[in-house]
Design a protein around this motif. Structure first.
Motif, PDB file in Angstrom:
ATOM      1  N   ASP A  83      -1.414  15.264 -53.108  1.00 23.11           N
ATOM      2  CA  ASP A  83      -1.710  16.661 -53.407  1.00 23.11           C
ATOM      3  C   ASP A  83      -2.844  16.774 -54.427  1.00 23.11           C
ATOM      4  O   ASP A  83      -3.762  17.585 -54.271  1.00 23.11           O
ATOM      5  N   PHE A  84      -2.774  15.979 -55.490  1.00 21.41           N
ATOM      6  CA  PHE A  84      -3.804  16.019 -56.524  1.00 21.41           C
ATOM      7  C   PHE A  84      -5.145  15.558 -55.963  1.00 21.41           C
ATOM      8  O   PHE A  84      -6.186  16.173 -56.217  1.00 21.41           O
ATOM      9  N   VAL A  85      -5.119  14.462 -55.205  1.00 21.35           N
ATOM     10  CA  VAL A  85      -6.356  13.909 -54.658  1.00 21.35           C
ATOM     11  C   VAL A  85      -7.004  14.896 -53.686  1.00 21.35           C
ATOM     12  O   VAL A  85      -8.220  15.135 -53.736  1.00 21.35           O
ATOM     13  N   GLU A  86      -6.199  15.462 -52.803  1.00 13.90           N
ATOM     14  CA  GLU A  86      -6.744  16.391 -51.812  1.00 13.90           C
ATOM     15  C   GLU A  86      -7.275  17.656 -52.478  1.00 13.90           C
ATOM     16  O   GLU A  86      -8.271  18.232 -52.015  1.00 13.90           O
ATOM     17  N   ALA A  87      -6.630  18.093 -53.558  1.00 14.63           N
ATOM     18  CA  ALA A  87      -7.135  19.267 -54.287  1.00 14.63           C
ATOM     19  C   ALA A  87      -8.510  18.964 -54.872  1.00 14.63           C
ATOM     20  O   ALA A  87      -9.430  19.793 -54.796  1.00 14.63           O
ATOM     21  N   TYR A  88      -8.665  17.780 -55.448  1.00 19.77           N
ATOM     22  CA  TYR A  88      -9.970  17.415 -56.015  1.00 19.77           C
ATOM     23  C   TYR A  88     -11.025  17.272 -54.924  1.00 19.77           C
ATOM     24  O   TYR A  88     -12.157  17.761 -55.062  1.00 19.77           O
ATOM     25  N   GLU A  89     -10.661  16.611 -53.827  1.00 20.38           N
ATOM     26  CA  GLU A  89     -11.624  16.416 -52.733  1.00 20.38           C
ATOM     27  C   GLU A  89     -12.097  17.757 -52.179  1.00 20.38           C
ATOM     28  O   GLU A  89     -13.290  17.946 -51.905  1.00 20.38           O
ATOM     29  N   ALA A  90     -11.156  18.684 -52.001  1.00 17.94           N
ATOM     30  CA  ALA A  90     -11.505  20.000 -51.460  1.00 17.94           C
ATOM     31  C   ALA A  90     -12.452  20.741 -52.392  1.00 17.94           C
ATOM     32  O   ALA A  90     -13.440  21.348 -51.955  1.00 17.94           O
ATOM     33  N   ALA A  91     -12.168  20.691 -53.691  1.00 17.59           N
ATOM     34  CA  ALA A  91     -13.029  21.369 -54.660  1.00 17.59           C
ATOM     35  C   ALA A  91     -14.390  20.700 -54.752  1.00 17.59           C
ATOM     36  O   ALA A  91     -15.422  21.370 -54.856  1.00 17.59           O
ATOM     37  N   ARG A  92     -14.403  19.381 -54.678  1.00 22.43           N
ATOM     38  CA  ARG A  92     -15.663  18.644 -54.794  1.00 22.43           C
ATOM     39  C   ARG A  92     -16.587  18.925 -53.607  1.00 22.43           C
ATOM     40  O   ARG A  92     -17.814  18.990 -53.753  1.00 22.43           O
ATOM     41  N   GLU A  93     -15.987  19.093 -52.438  1.00 22.27           N
ATOM     42  CA  GLU A  93     -16.796  19.419 -51.264  1.00 22.27           C
ATOM     43  C   GLU A  93     -17.473  20.779 -51.425  1.00 22.27           C
ATOM     44  O   GLU A  93     -18.572  21.013 -50.920  1.00 22.27           O
ATOM     45  N   LEU A  94     -16.800  21.685 -52.139  1.00 24.50           N
ATOM     46  CA  LEU A  94     -17.346  23.017 -52.346  1.00 24.50           C
ATOM     47  C   LEU A  94     -18.309  23.077 -53.528  1.00 24.50           C
ATOM     48  O   LEU A  94     -19.268  23.852 -53.524  1.00 24.50           O
ATOM     49  N   GLU A  95     -18.052  22.276 -54.538  1.00 18.52           N
ATOM     50  CA  GLU A  95     -18.839  22.327 -55.766  1.00 18.52           C
ATOM     51  C   GLU A  95     -19.073  20.914 -56.286  1.00 18.52           C
ATOM     52  O   GLU A  95     -18.151  20.263 -56.791  1.00 18.52           O
ATOM     53  N   ALA A  96     -20.310  20.425 -56.168  1.00 17.83           N
ATOM     54  CA  ALA A  96     -20.626  19.038 -56.518  1.00 17.83           C
ATOM     55  C   ALA A  96     -20.382  18.730 -57.988  1.00 17.83           C
ATOM     56  O   ALA A  96     -20.131  17.576 -58.351  1.00 17.83           O
ATOM     57  N   LEU A  97     -20.456  19.740 -58.855  1.00 19.65           N
ATOM     58  CA  LEU A  97     -20.303  19.514 -60.293  1.00 19.65           C
ATOM     59  C   LEU A  97     -18.851  19.609 -60.762  1.00 19.65           C
ATOM     60  O   LEU A  97     -18.578  19.628 -61.951  1.00 19.65           O
ATOM     61  N   THR A  98     -17.925  19.656 -59.830  1.00 20.56           N
ATOM     62  CA  THR A  98     -16.513  19.707 -60.185  1.00 20.56           C
ATOM     63  C   THR A  98     -16.134  18.509 -61.057  1.00 20.56           C
ATOM     64  O   THR A  98     -16.494  17.373 -60.752  1.00 20.56           O
ATOM     65  N   GLU A 118     -16.525   7.025 -55.853  1.00 21.03           N
ATOM     66  CA  GLU A 118     -17.142   6.971 -54.521  1.00 21.03           C
ATOM     67  C   GLU A 118     -18.146   8.112 -54.357  1.00 21.03           C
ATOM     68  O   GLU A 118     -19.258   7.908 -53.879  1.00 21.03           O
ATOM     69  N   PHE A 119     -17.764   9.319 -54.760  1.00 23.42           N
ATOM     70  CA  PHE A 119     -18.679  10.459 -54.697  1.00 23.42           C
ATOM     71  C   PHE A 119     -19.936  10.172 -55.526  1.00 23.42           C
ATOM     72  O   PHE A 119     -21.061  10.468 -55.097  1.00 23.42           O
ATOM     73  N   SER A 120     -19.741   9.607 -56.721  1.00 25.22           N
ATOM     74  CA  SER A 120     -20.882   9.382 -57.613  1.00 25.22           C
ATOM     75  C   SER A 120     -21.853   8.349 -57.038  1.00 25.22           C
ATOM     76  O   SER A 120     -23.076   8.508 -57.148  1.00 25.22           O
ATOM     77  N   TRP A 121     -21.343   7.324 -56.409  1.00 26.57           N
ATOM     78  CA  TRP A 121     -22.224   6.317 -55.831  1.00 26.57           C
ATOM     79  C   TRP A 121     -22.924   6.859 -54.592  1.00 26.57           C
ATOM     80  O   TRP A 121     -24.091   6.531 -54.334  1.00 26.57           O
ATOM     81  N   ASN A 122     -22.235   7.683 -53.830  1.00 27.98           N
ATOM     82  CA  ASN A 122     -22.873   8.270 -52.651  1.00 27.98           C
ATOM     83  C   ASN A 122     -23.995   9.228 -53.036  1.00 27.98           C
ATOM     84  O   ASN A 122     -24.943   9.425 -52.274  1.00 27.98           O
ATOM     85  N   SER A 123     -23.885   9.833 -54.235  1.00 30.58           N
ATOM     86  CA  SER A 123     -24.901  10.784 -54.684  1.00 30.58           C
ATOM     87  C   SER A 123     -25.969  10.131 -55.555  1.00 30.58           C
ATOM     88  O   SER A 123     -26.901  10.799 -56.007  1.00 30.58           O
ATOM     89  N   GLY A 160     -11.388   7.576 -49.801  1.00 31.38           N
ATOM     90  CA  GLY A 160     -12.004   6.478 -50.530  1.00 31.38           C
ATOM     91  C   GLY A 160     -11.649   5.099 -50.055  1.00 31.38           C
ATOM     92  O   GLY A 160     -11.878   4.117 -50.746  1.00 31.38           O
ATOM     93  N   ILE A 161     -11.054   4.981 -48.840  1.00 28.39           N
ATOM     94  CA  ILE A 161     -10.660   3.680 -48.313  1.00 28.39           C
ATOM     95  C   ILE A 161     -11.571   3.339 -47.147  1.00 28.39           C
ATOM     96  O   ILE A 161     -11.590   4.045 -46.138  1.00 28.39           O
TER      97      ILE A 161
END
Length: 329
Positions: free
Chosen positions: A19-34, A61-66, A323-324
């Motif tokens: 739940d926590f991970v998916e909440a962060y992933e969803a927010a990060r997809e919408l806002e890169a600076l989350t 993973e997000f940081s390395w991709n960006s 991230g897997i």
């Protein structure tokens, strides 16, 4: 109110690590600076450390991709309460190690063992990135990995009992793991797949997060004599390539969606292996529902094949979004 607060774990009433991970992933997809820190429970929360480990890995993973390429030391400063935990540190360090390898950096597990005092014995050997390796050198690397696997002295052998599992046959192997067909004595001698890896593998914790129809689930995890064993359901050993080969043998160049489906629905597994002792029932068939079968029957041979491969892709995508990365593909 900003987007991060709207998507915060408290608002979503998170009850599990996912739940926590998916909440962060969803927010990060919408806002890169989350900020990932906003998606961690309090340090007193029972799930604080496992959530921190997974959210940090996803953020890395997000940081390395960006192109930001965050490192372990940065997370130690940002969330010391989490990174002071050895298991969290090991998982985050391994994620950095994996990302550096994928980026083509020259890196060894010994660096992490020396710098952080963590156990890296179960980490994969240093190999060249897949995109810079030609076919010949890739084959050489695979041969070397298998040679190393042969030198692991304490893998169980066929015919013996490993914990409560009677090992029937080896059905696959990698650099540091072997996969067995086994019978589980405590549960009516049911057939299971047992993946046995050397060392204290972190793989089970990562795979346990995956809940998808097209990913084989984990029954249980066992540790014994320096080995980690992951128990999974047995669905046979027939592959997609086996399916297509059988269709071609039956119909030659006139392969159609009808004989593809009829072969797929055939419960007999042509690659069924012989057990070391006792009869083995055929693996349970996993069928699409009737509506899907009807759709496949009308779609054409190529489209039916594409649908089957789409199931694999969806499972892989589910893992990648968490991230897997399946590095054997």
């Amino acid at each position: 109110m900003n987007r991060v607060n709207i998507m915060s774990p408290n608002a979503l009433n998170c009850r599990s690590v996912d739940d926590f991970v998916e909440a962060y992933e969803a927010a990060r997809e919408l806002e890169a600076l989350t900020d990932f820190v906003d998606f961690l429970p309090s340090p007193e929360h029972d799930l604080y450390r496992p959530v921190a480990a997974e959210v940090i890995r996803v953020d890395m993973e997000f940081s390395w991709n960006s192109g930001q390429k965050k490192r372990v030391q940065q997370y130690q400063k940002m969330v010391p309460a989490a990174m002071d935990d050895r298991e969290v540190l090991e998982q985050v360090a391994f994620e950095e190690y994996r990302l550096r390898q994928r980026a083509g950096e020259s890196v060894t597990s010994a660096e992490y063992r020396s710098q952080y005092g963590i156990d890296t014995d179960a980490w994969p050997q240093e190999i060249a990135p897949a995109d810079s390796t030609d076919g010949a050198s890739h084959a050489k690397l695979m041969q070397e990995a298998l040679r190393l696997a042969e030198n692991v002295p304490n893998f169980p052998t066929i015919g013996e009992d490993f914990l409560d599992f009677s090992l029937q046959q080896e059905i696959g192997r990698g650099a540091f793991a072997r996969v067995y067909l086994a019978q589980q004595g405590e549960l009516a001698d049911r057939l299971v797949v047992l993946k046995v890896a050397s060392g204290h593998s972190l793989e089970p914790q990562h795979l346990a997060r995956l809940q998808h129809t097209n990913i084989v689930p984990i029954y249980s995890v066992h540790r014994h004599d320096g080995l980690t064993a992951v128990c999974m359901p047995y669905f046979g050993v027939r592959t997609f390539a086996d399916l297509l080969d059988t269709v071609r043998q039956k119909s030659g160049t006139l392969a159609t969606e009808q004989n593809l489906i009829s072969t797929f629905l055939n419960r007999r597994d042509p690659t069924q292996i012989a057990p070391a002792k006792g009869p083995i029932e055929e693996a349970p068939a996993v069928f699409p529902d009737s509506k899907t079968l009807e759709k496949l029957a009308k779609s054409g041979y190529v489209q039916a094949n594409v649908w089957l491969l789409k199931q694999v892709a969806e499972g892989i995508s589910h893992a990648h979004l968490r991230g897997i990365v399946h590095r054997d593909l």
